[in-house]
Design a protein around this motif. Structure first.
Motif, PDB file in Angstrom:
ATOM      1  N   ARG A 196       0.837  -1.211   0.000  1.00 34.24           N
ATOM      2  CA  ARG A 196       0.000   0.000   0.000  1.00 34.24           C
ATOM      3  C   ARG A 196       0.866   1.254   0.000  1.00 34.24           C
ATOM      4  O   ARG A 196       0.554   2.245  -0.670  1.00 34.24           O
ATOM      5  N   THR A 197       1.963   1.237   0.742  1.00 31.59           N
ATOM      6  CA  THR A 197       2.854   2.398   0.780  1.00 31.59           C
ATOM      7  C   THR A 197       3.515   2.647  -0.568  1.00 31.59           C
ATOM      8  O   THR A 197       3.952   3.768  -0.844  1.00 31.59           O
ATOM      9  N   HIS A 198       3.571   1.615  -1.403  1.00 30.48           N
ATOM     10  CA  HIS A 198       4.121   1.764  -2.758  1.00 30.48           C
ATOM     11  C   HIS A 198       3.038   2.120  -3.776  1.00 30.48           C
ATOM     12  O   HIS A 198       3.337   2.219  -4.971  1.00 30.48           O
ATOM     13  N   GLY A 199       1.787   2.287  -3.311  1.00 27.23           N
ATOM     14  CA  GLY A 199       0.713   2.673  -4.213  1.00 27.23           C
ATOM     15  C   GLY A 199       0.130   1.543  -5.030  1.00 27.23           C
ATOM     16  O   GLY A 199      -0.526   1.786  -6.046  1.00 27.23           O
ATOM     17  N   MET A 200       0.325   0.284  -4.593  1.00 30.53           N
ATOM     18  CA  MET A 200      -0.155  -0.853  -5.365  1.00 30.53           C
ATOM     19  C   MET A 200      -1.572  -1.268  -4.979  1.00 30.53           C
ATOM     20  O   MET A 200      -2.315  -1.796  -5.801  1.00 30.53           O
ATOM     21  N   VAL A 201      -1.953  -1.076  -3.720  1.00 32.54           N
ATOM     22  CA  VAL A 201      -3.283  -1.459  -3.241  1.00 32.54           C
ATOM     23  C   VAL A 201      -3.788  -0.378  -2.294  1.00 32.54           C
ATOM     24  O   VAL A 201      -3.024   0.469  -1.817  1.00 32.54           O
ATOM     25  N   THR A 202      -5.087  -0.451  -2.008  1.00 29.12           N
ATOM     26  CA  THR A 202      -5.671   0.451  -1.028  1.00 29.12           C
ATOM     27  C   THR A 202      -5.660  -0.208   0.353  1.00 29.12           C
ATOM     28  O   THR A 202      -5.246  -1.360   0.502  1.00 29.12           O
ATOM     29  N   GLU A 203      -6.123   0.517   1.325  1.00 30.58           N
ATOM     30  CA  GLU A 203      -6.268  -0.058   2.659  1.00 30.58           C
ATOM     31  C   GLU A 203      -7.386  -1.094   2.658  1.00 30.58           C
ATOM     32  O   GLU A 203      -8.295  -1.063   1.808  1.00 30.58           O
ATOM     33  N   VAL A 204      -7.329  -2.004   3.604  1.00 30.68           N
ATOM     34  CA  VAL A 204      -8.402  -2.986   3.764  1.00 30.68           C
ATOM     35  C   VAL A 204      -9.637  -2.254   4.282  1.00 30.68           C
ATOM     36  O   VAL A 204      -9.580  -1.557   5.294  1.00 30.68           O
ATOM     37  N   ASP A 205     -10.763  -2.398   3.564  1.00 33.73           N
ATOM     38  CA  ASP A 205     -11.970  -1.661   3.934  1.00 33.73           C
ATOM     39  C   ASP A 205     -12.818  -2.462   4.924  1.00 33.73           C
ATOM     40  O   ASP A 205     -12.411  -3.524   5.409  1.00 33.73           O
ATOM     41  N   ALA A 206     -13.999  -1.938   5.203  1.00 35.78           N
ATOM     42  CA  ALA A 206     -14.888  -2.572   6.183  1.00 35.78           C
ATOM     43  C   ALA A 206     -15.366  -3.942   5.726  1.00 35.78           C
ATOM     44  O   ALA A 206     -15.737  -4.778   6.554  1.00 35.78           O
TER      45      ALA A 206
END
Length: 248
Positions: A196-206
């Motif tokens: 995520r810090t590299h911009g590959m995925v978003t945060e895990v959502d609800a």
């Protein structure tokens, strides 16, 4: 008979002439300065282009889904942005289909006489190379495969969301199971956070899902995949050799 001008008339005439010359000199001096200021003001980079360039330098990339106006501007002004970035050895890459724009180092940046050993340790002063672990690279490859499969099914440009639970068995296939569901989920969570810090995925959502960002296709290109495959084969061969040495 015409009377010659006296001394006072001559002094007044000389004073007027000197004043006219002095006034003209000031105008001549001010003219190029004012012209230069006008030229400088007209050659300034437009504010919206400056904003787009500063955003790219600060973040490295942007998506049309979150920044539609900036993306449209960058797509329309790529030539101008490339000219502004040329002294920094950077260029703009625009993926119109996926709605993605990002900075990239010009291909011949390191082609200045440095040998391959020096290039291995090279980092751009503004675009440093990000080195991933084997586990992170493996997860990245799995996510890329999932992203491309979804694009083939639903069309390019579609947001690709996957559940964390669906990634666990795929990762275990290559890394092996730890025997603890909590530990395996924690391992996956740490890997996802790093990506995520590299911009590959978003945060895990609800809903316990992540969205795979389109940047993953450009970061993990075929050359990088080949390197990863060779690395996995080397690790597998080392494991087989170690297992063989310990067998009677």
């Amino acid at each position: 008979m015409q009377q010659e001008p006296d001394i006072f008339d001559r002094m007044a005439a000389q004073g007027a002439s000197a004043q006219a010359e002095q006034s003209l000199s000031k105008e001549e001096l001010l003219a190029p300065v004012e012209s230069g200021i006008a030229t400088q003001s007209t050659s300034r980079t437009p504010p919206n282009v400056r904003q787009a360039l500063q955003f790219l330098l600060a973040h490295g990339w942007l998506e049309s889904a979150t920044k539609p106006k900036l993306f449209s501007l960058i797509a329309a002004q790529t030539t101008l942005l490339d000219a502004l970035l040329e002294p920094l050895d950077l260029r703009v890459v625009v993926d119109d289909v996926r709605g993605l724009a990002f900075l990239a180092v010009v291909p011949d940046y390191a082609g200045d006489g440095t040998d391959e050993s020096e290039q291995d340790d090279w980092t751009h002063p503004l675009m440093k190379r990000q080195r991933l672990t084997l586990e992170q690279s493996l997860l990245l490859a799995l996510l890329r495969r999932e992203f491309l499969q979804r694009e083939q099914e639903s069309g390019t440009g579609t947001a690709v969301r996957v559940t964390v639970d669906s990634l666990l068995p795929q990762l275990e296939t290559y890394l092996g199971a730890t025997g603890s569901d909590m530990q395996e989920r924690k391992r996956l969570g740490q890997l996802l956070e790093n990506l995520r810090t590299h911009g590959m995925v978003t945060e895990v959502d609800a809903q316990d899902c992540i969205t795979i960002r389109p940047m993953i296709v450009h970061l993990l290109n075929p050359e990088n995949l080949q390197t990863l495959l060779l690395r996995l084969r080397a690790v597998a061969e080392q494991g087989s050799a170690g297992h063989g040495e310990g067998t009677p």
